[in-house]
Design a protein around this motif. Structure first.
Motif, mmCIF file in Angstrom:
data_model
loop_
_atom_site.group_PDB
_atom_site.id
_atom_site.type_symbol
_atom_site.label_atom_id
_atom_site.label_comp_id
_atom_site.label_asym_id
_atom_site.label_seq_id
_atom_site.Cartn_x
_atom_site.Cartn_y
_atom_site.Cartn_z
ATOM 1 N N VAL A 55 0.864 -1.171 0.000
ATOM 2 C CA VAL A 55 0.000 0.000 0.000
ATOM 3 C C VAL A 55 0.904 1.226 0.000
ATOM 4 O O VAL A 55 1.874 1.294 0.761
ATOM 5 N N GLY A 56 0.610 2.193 -0.854
ATOM 6 C CA GLY A 56 1.393 3.428 -0.901
ATOM 7 C C GLY A 56 2.753 3.270 -1.547
ATOM 8 O O GLY A 56 3.638 4.110 -1.351
ATOM 9 N N LEU A 57 2.943 2.231 -2.346
ATOM 10 C CA LEU A 57 4.235 1.958 -2.969
ATOM 11 C C LEU A 57 4.690 3.115 -3.859
ATOM 12 O O LEU A 57 5.860 3.489 -3.854
ATOM 13 N N GLU A 58 3.774 3.687 -4.610
ATOM 14 C CA GLU A 58 4.125 4.762 -5.546
ATOM 15 C C GLU A 58 4.577 6.032 -4.833
ATOM 16 O O GLU A 58 5.211 6.889 -5.445
ATOM 17 N N GLU A 59 4.279 6.151 -3.547
ATOM 18 C CA GLU A 59 4.654 7.351 -2.796
ATOM 19 C C GLU A 59 6.066 7.285 -2.233
ATOM 20 O O GLU A 59 6.584 8.282 -1.732
ATOM 21 N N LEU A 60 6.701 6.107 -2.292
ATOM 22 C CA LEU A 60 8.093 5.994 -1.844
ATOM 23 C C LEU A 60 8.969 6.826 -2.766
ATOM 24 O O LEU A 60 8.803 6.797 -3.989
ATOM 25 N N ARG A 61 9.915 7.546 -2.205
ATOM 26 C CA ARG A 61 10.810 8.384 -3.007
ATOM 27 C C ARG A 61 12.258 8.074 -2.656
ATOM 28 O O ARG A 61 12.574 7.767 -1.499
ATOM 29 N N ALA A 62 13.128 8.164 -3.654
ATOM 30 C CA ALA A 62 14.576 7.975 -3.482
ATOM 31 C C ALA A 62 14.877 6.632 -2.805
ATOM 32 O O ALA A 62 15.571 6.575 -1.798
ATOM 33 N N VAL A 63 14.362 5.546 -3.396
ATOM 34 C CA VAL A 63 14.537 4.210 -2.834
ATOM 35 C C VAL A 63 15.939 3.698 -3.161
ATOM 36 O O VAL A 63 16.326 3.610 -4.319
ATOM 37 N N ALA A 89 7.452 -13.552 -6.838
ATOM 38 C CA ALA A 89 7.007 -12.961 -8.092
ATOM 39 C C ALA A 89 6.206 -11.706 -7.801
ATOM 40 O O ALA A 89 5.503 -11.626 -6.791
ATOM 41 N N VAL A 90 6.348 -10.733 -8.675
ATOM 42 C CA VAL A 90 5.607 -9.479 -8.569
ATOM 43 C C VAL A 90 4.730 -9.345 -9.810
ATOM 44 O O VAL A 90 5.151 -9.693 -10.915
ATOM 45 N N GLU A 91 3.492 -8.901 -9.605
ATOM 46 C CA GLU A 91 2.575 -8.743 -10.729
ATOM 47 C C GLU A 91 2.842 -7.412 -11.417
ATOM 48 O O GLU A 91 2.801 -6.356 -10.790
ATOM 49 N N THR A 92 3.119 -7.478 -12.714
ATOM 50 C CA THR A 92 3.346 -6.289 -13.528
ATOM 51 C C THR A 92 2.237 -6.203 -14.580
ATOM 52 O O THR A 92 1.382 -7.096 -14.650
ATOM 53 N N ASP A 93 2.289 -5.181 -15.411
ATOM 54 C CA ASP A 93 1.304 -5.051 -16.491
ATOM 55 C C ASP A 93 1.408 -6.196 -17.485
ATOM 56 O O ASP A 93 0.454 -6.505 -18.190
ATOM 57 N N SER A 119 8.596 -3.548 -9.374
ATOM 58 C CA SER A 119 7.900 -3.102 -10.582
ATOM 59 C C SER A 119 6.385 -3.248 -10.494
ATOM 60 O O SER A 119 5.678 -2.904 -11.426
ATOM 61 N N GLY A 120 5.885 -3.733 -9.390
ATOM 62 C CA GLY A 120 4.448 -3.870 -9.160
ATOM 63 C C GLY A 120 4.169 -3.877 -7.680
ATOM 64 O O GLY A 120 5.085 -3.957 -6.861
ATOM 65 N N SER A 121 2.894 -3.826 -7.311
ATOM 66 C CA SER A 121 2.567 -3.748 -5.891
ATOM 67 C C SER A 121 2.048 -5.053 -5.304
ATOM 68 O O SER A 121 1.928 -5.178 -4.092
ATOM 69 N N THR A 122 1.763 -6.061 -6.130
ATOM 70 C CA THR A 122 1.272 -7.346 -5.639
ATOM 71 C C THR A 122 2.389 -8.371 -5.746
ATOM 72 O O THR A 122 3.000 -8.521 -6.800
ATOM 73 N N ILE A 123 2.655 -9.072 -4.641
ATOM 74 C CA ILE A 123 3.725 -10.075 -4.609
ATOM 75 C C ILE A 123 3.195 -11.388 -4.064
ATOM 76 O O ILE A 123 2.197 -11.414 -3.339
ATOM 77 N N VAL A 124 3.909 -12.472 -4.419
ATOM 78 C CA VAL A 124 3.505 -13.790 -3.941
ATOM 79 C C VAL A 124 4.716 -14.711 -4.012
ATOM 80 O O VAL A 124 5.620 -14.514 -4.831
ATOM 81 N N ALA A 125 4.752 -15.707 -3.130
ATOM 82 C CA ALA A 125 5.766 -16.770 -3.207
ATOM 83 C C ALA A 125 5.277 -17.784 -4.232
ATOM 84 O O ALA A 125 4.107 -18.190 -4.199
#
Length: 133
Positions: A55-63, A89-93, A119-125
């Protein structure tokens, strides 16, 4: 859990214990809204746990660094599968993208350390059987 090469005082830590997910972030700006929650999305067919959402991943700055750790269910592995083939794995477009991952067989966790935001906000093992971690 620690991000190698970073002072723990500079690392923001987040956990969603009931989903077995942890994240550590080194960033110039980590907003108060940032965190982890269970995802309402259906994970990939090779998922070994429920999907988790940042949640709020896009608001992170200077990672500078981002570390993800997920608990996986070894009983969900296909018969004869090697747990060393578990990854994050991360879900991308474009679908699910496997991250370079490290498995801790004793703790039944898998982790990935990135040099920036995922590169996406949803992750899974996942288990993908490629033998690439």
């Amino acid at each position: 859990m620690a991000i190698p090469g970073y002072d723990s005082g500079n690392v923001a830590e987040f956990a969603l214990e009931r989903a077995g997910a942890r994240a550590e972030v080194v960033a110039g700006v980590v907003p108060d809204e940032f965190g982890l929650e269970r995802s309402g999305r259906d994970p990939t067919a090779t998922a070994l746990a429920d999907a988790v959402e940042f949640v709020g991943l896009e608001e992170l700055r200077a990672v500078d660094a981002f570390r993800i750790e997920l608990v996986y269910d070894p009983s969900a592995l296909p018969p004869g599968a090697s747990p060393t083939d578990v990854g994050i794995a991360v879900e991308t477009d474009d679908g699910w993208e496997r991250l370079e991952s490290t498995v801790d067989l004793e703790a039944t966790t898998v982790s990935a350390t990135l040099g920036g935001r995922p590169s996406g906000s949803t992750i899974v093992a996942i288990y993908d059987g490629t033998g690439e971690s």
